[in-house]
Design a protein around this motif. Structure first.
Motif, PDB file in Angstrom:
ATOM      1  N   LYS A 148      11.796  19.477  23.690  1.00  0.00           N
ATOM      2  CA  LYS A 148      11.976  20.910  23.898  1.00  0.00           C
ATOM      3  C   LYS A 148      12.933  21.101  25.062  1.00  0.00           C
ATOM      4  N   HIS A 197       5.220  26.597  28.673  1.00  0.00           N
ATOM      5  CA  HIS A 197       5.341  25.842  27.428  1.00  0.00           C
ATOM      6  C   HIS A 197       4.319  24.711  27.380  1.00  0.00           C
ATOM      7  N   SER A 200       0.998  26.296  26.592  1.00  0.00           N
ATOM      8  CA  SER A 200       0.880  26.842  25.230  1.00  0.00           C
ATOM      9  C   SER A 200       0.771  25.744  24.177  1.00  0.00           C
ATOM     10  N   GLU A 201       1.371  24.590  24.452  1.00  0.00           N
ATOM     11  CA  GLU A 201       1.315  23.478  23.499  1.00  0.00           C
ATOM     12  C   GLU A 201       0.143  22.539  23.757  1.00  0.00           C
TER      13      GLU A 201
END
Length: 426
Positions: A148, A197, A200-201
């Protein structure tokens, strides 16, 4: 000019001529996306001419050039961003319309609105062969690690979160601490976006990795270490950079043993990110301390090579060497040709969207600083180009932070922190 309607907001087309832009406006389109790289064939209008034609017709315009076999997630996201910014229906084109439709279809799959197995039938219904999109998805499914990217536009830097999908373990590479040189303000918006991020992951940060001490932005490694507890690391030759800049800054108290990081990596060292195997390659040339992280099928090369249309990194910083950079590049190019290469900057040549991913094969074929030239020619080219480049505007600000692992100067008696700028030192 024939347009194929995909949905209420998107139509795709082949190469338009100048007159077609007025027709697009008359037909109710609000924007044009050009997905075709310049110079594919003689007589092609090209980005500059198309932008002018769009402006004359009152259309907004975006340049998202791609080659079918080299599409990356960055291209897909750029296409989606251009669609989102349009204030009405969009016509997207390449030479035939296939690449434009491919970008749309892949975005639909990545966002979960279309199944991977439905892509070819979707294209066939519109009269296009999307076998290339299917191959992209098949290849992506077999890639590890998952990468990412976070693009920081102020310094054109790219930050990465590299994760193992099986264990949910990850590493962060080259995070940016926000700094405004006009006001002296620091902030953590970029680093906090990375942390959001990660949360959230459902990821756990195992490593915070620097490829080298950066000269154009502050490192957020220390901030992220404080937030996550994950160890920080950099190449062992950072001690050489510390010694060099200790003298430039006249900084007797600076420790030059690399103890500002939790681990110093030597060439060939290995480590793990969950179930992913990682290896360190010493990659000097841009700086004395630059390293490459080879993680699974991905190599994080930062300032060695950029995307093929952007060439290679400068070597005129203290301790830099064009000859050393050439050798570092050759070592990277000796990796398997399908190895994904992730760069640390993108300066968007020609006004295109940000890109950061290429392959060994693409670099060998298309990078003008590499393809078809030898070491002597590279050194001459690199040194001549470096003589034309101004020093990064944040170089003297950033290095005093980055040779301490991203730590800001300690507060003085009044509670404020101060940077030290040596005059006439370079």
């Amino acid at each position: 000019m024939t347009c194929v309607k995909v949905n209420e907001l998107l139509s795709v087309a082949g190469q338009p001529d100048a007159a077609a832009f007025a027709a697009f406006a008359a037909d109710g389109f609000a924007a044009v996306i050009n997905a075709r790289p310049d110079g594919e064939e003689p007589g092609q209008p090209g980005n500059t001419a198309e932008e002018a034609s769009a402006a004359a017709a009152g259309l907004s315009y975006s340049f998202v050039p791609v080659k079918g076999s080299e599409i990356t997630e960055a291209d897909i996201f750029a296409f989606q961003a251009a669609m989102a910014q349009a204030k009405g229906p969009v016509v997207a084109h390449c030479k035939s319309g296939t690449r434009a439709l491919t970008l749309h279809a892949l975005g639909e799959v990545l966002d979960g609105r279309m199944g991977p197995g439905d892509v070819e039938a979707f294209g066939k219904n519109l009269g296009f062969d999307l076998a290339g999109a299917r191959r992209f998805l098949e290849k992506r499914a077999g890639q590890a690690p998952h990468v990412k990217a976070f693009f920081e536009p102020r310094t054109c830097s790219v930050q990465y979160v590299i994760s193992d999908s099986k264990t949910k373990r990850c590493a962060i590479i080259d995070p940016v601490l926000d700094f405004d040189e006009m006001s002296g303000a620091t902030a953590t918006a970029n680093a906090d976006a990375i942390l959001a991020h990660v949360e959230s992951e459902g990821l756990t940060v195992e490593w915070i990795l620097d490829t080298h001490p950066h000269a154009d932005h502050f490192s957020a490694a220390h901030y992220l270490h404080e937030k996550t507890g994950a160890p920080t690391a950099i190449g062992t030759h950072v001690t050489d950079v510390q010694t060099l800049w200790k003298e430039i800054y006249n900084w007797p108290a600076l420790k030059t043993d690399g103890s500002q990081w939790d681990r110093l990596f030597a060439d060939g060292d290995t480590f793990e990110i969950g179930g992913l195997k990682a290896r360190v390659m010493f990659s000097p040339g841009h700086t004395l301390a630059s390293i490459t992280y080879l993680i699974g099928d991905a190599a994080f090369v930062h300032d060695t090579m950029f995307t093929p249309d952007s060439g290679t990194a400068r070597t005129d910083f203290p301790g830099g060497s064009a000859a050393a950079l050439w050798q570092s590049i050759q070592a990277i190019l000796s990796l398997p040709e399908e190895t994904r290469l992730f760069s640390g900057h993108d300066y968007q040549p020609g006004g295109r969207h940000p890109r950061w991913e290429s392959t060994v094969a693409a670099q060998k074929r298309a990078n003008p600083h590499i393809a078809g030239i030898d070491e002597a020619a590279f050194v001459a080219l690199r040194q001549a180009r470096d003589r034309t480049l101004p020093k990064p505007k944040l170089m003297l600000h950033a290095l005093q932070v980055n040779i301490r692992g991203g730590r800001l100067p300690e507060p003085e008696g009044n509670g404020r922190r101060y940077l030290k700028i040596p005059l006439n030192a370079l």
